[in-house]
Design an enzyme around this catalytic site. Structure first.
Site, short mmCIF file in Angstrom:
data_model
loop_
_atom_site.label_atom_id
_atom_site.label_comp_id
_atom_site.label_asym_id
_atom_site.label_seq_id
_atom_site.Cartn_x
_atom_site.Cartn_y
_atom_site.Cartn_z
N GLU A 84 -4.61 -7.61 -11.70
CA GLU A 84 -3.94 -6.35 -12.01
C GLU A 84 -4.74 -5.53 -13.04
OE1 GLU A 84 -0.05 -4.24 -14.04
OE2 GLU A 84 -0.19 -6.42 -14.13
N ASP B 66 -4.68 -10.89 -29.93
CA ASP B 66 -4.66 -9.51 -30.40
C ASP B 66 -4.36 -9.55 -31.90
OD1 ASP B 66 -4.31 -6.82 -30.88
OD2 ASP B 66 -2.53 -6.58 -29.63
N ASP C 85 -4.03 -7.19 -35.22
CA ASP C 85 -3.83 -5.78 -35.54
C ASP C 85 -3.65 -5.62 -37.05
OD1 ASP C 85 -2.62 -3.19 -35.89
OD2 ASP C 85 -2.22 -3.19 -33.74
#
Length: 419
Positions: free
Chosen positions: A44, A109, A111
């Protein structure tokens, strides 16, 4: 560097996808050597288009088809999702429940906004060279653990384009991991626990795990410059009260009395650390309890903060390498771990600066266009810009994976006597 204006993106993106995006290496990366049939076709992709139009469940028959679509739609952002049981662009034709994510890289991830409780220089989406050290520490700690503790080999670290970093672990076995295994890995790599209402987020007890000890040795290399000088965490009574809130109360009175006599954060830290080290020495001889409050402070202020939901969900989307950040214009470029301490997020090329470099380098392009095919010209184009070292880094990463795959196939054929 040419100033980036978000309003210019519709004009700049077609140039970027036609002449700068590393389509060849990108297709080789996500095709994984074509070892698994239809692996690329079942992947995807999602595109964010102009005016925040978000299109999920895109999939393509080949990297070439993806390249044509990128050059046609010029997305503002590309996200990569899982490899599914059926082609994502046909998910509406599949029986409910049959369309399931099967595989994906293990992703992390990190951040900067998750560190807002411990950085004083910036907050929210803002970053500076002082707090960027937190990302350097995060990559150092996580990457060491992935390789040495968990035996992973193929890790692609990428700057997000604004305020964080992403990691893609691409090992064949890891891509097959269940959400439970992914969550367990994040749990292993998580030391800072608790939400905004939790004051003390790190609690150590003996025996100290080797992962903690190794992480402390990474933090120690940066702690004085980052936390004591850059953030000045013991620079004022207001600041040191926040640190003392993380220390056992029986040490408060002595430290509160001594701190004002010291000149700066470095001297105050030496005092605090000395007290903790003495408890550990005494405990080693059977007197009292060892206190690791100095380590707990170091970890609370500096240890990586991971988003577990991004990592555990096989179907979770993550921004693609070489995507353009629509607010900063910076490219999501791979990080060179050999030069990690020198990485400057503000020096990362923007789409504006790259297009400006192309214009400057290709004044004679019109005459050359007829003599060269499009792929050849494009390969030459990115080499004329400051994107070149990042593309080369990405190509090296893909080549290393391909080499390892060939080695593994040879090993298997030898084992089977299949010469």
């Amino acid at each position: 560097m040419a100033r980036f204006e978000p309003a210019a993106l519709p004009d700049l993106l077609p140039v970027f996808y036609r002449r700068l995006f590393p389509h060849g290496a990108y297709g080789r990366w996500l095709g994984y050597g074509g070892v698994v049939k239809n692996y690329f076709q079942l992947r995807e992709f999602s595109f964010t288009l102009r005016d925040d139009v978000y299109v999920r469940f895109q999939s393509f028959g080949s990297p070439q088809e993806l390249e044509r679509e990128l050059q046609k739609t010029n997305p503002y952002k590309i996200d990569i999702g899982a490899v599914y049981s059926h082609r994502p662009n046909q998910h509406n034709t599949v029986h409910l429940g049959a369309f399931q994510p099967q595989e994906k890289e293990l992703v992390f991830d990190i951040d900067m906004t998750d560190y807002d409780d411990v950085r004083t220089c910036c907050s929210s989406a803002d970053i500076c060279s002082k707090c960027w050290t937190l990302m350097t520490i995060a990559v150092r700690i996580i990457d060491r653990a992935l390789v040495e503790d968990l035996g992973m080999k193929h890790r692609l670290w990428v700057y997000s384009g604004r305020r964080g970093v992403h990691c893609w672990v691409c090992d064949d076995a890891v891509r097959k991991w269940s959400p439970a295994l992914r969550a367990a890995t994040v749990e292993y790599l998580t030391v800072v626990k608790g939400g905004a209402e939790t004051v003390k987020k790190v609690n150590l007890s003996e025996p100290i795990h080797p992962f903690i000890r190794r992480s402390i040795s990474v933090v120690e290399k940066y702690f004085e410059t980052y936390a004591l000088e850059g953030q000045d965490i013991l620079g004022s009574p207001e600041n040191w009260d926040k640190v003392l809130a993380l220390i056992p109360e029986d040490h408060h009175e002595a430290l509160q009395a001594e701190f004002p006599k010291k000149r700066n954060s470095v001297q105050r830290w030496d005092l605090l650390k000395g007290r903790m080290e003495r408890t550990r020495k005494a405990a080693a001889t059977g007197k009292g309890t060892a206190c690791y409050a100095d380590w707990e402070v170091m970890l609370q202020f500096c240890f990586p903060r991971l988003d577990i939901n991004v990592s555990k969900g096989v179907g979770h989307l993550l921004k693609s390498p070489f995507s353009v950040h629509p607010k900063t214009g910076r490219i999501s470029v791979p990080l060179d771990l050999q030069k990690l301490d020198q990485f400057d997020p503000f020096a990362v090329p923007t789409i504006s600066s790259l297009c400006h470099e192309l214009d400057a380098a290709a004044a004679d392009e019109e005459q050359e266009d007829g003599a060269e095919t499009e792929p050849k010209r494009r390969a030459r184009d990115y080499k004329r810009t400051s994107l070149a070292p990042y593309v080369r880094l990405f190509e090296h990463f893909v080549e290393d994976m391909e080499r390892a795959r060939r080695g593994e196939m040879l090993r298997r054929s030898d084992l089977q006597g299949d010469f």
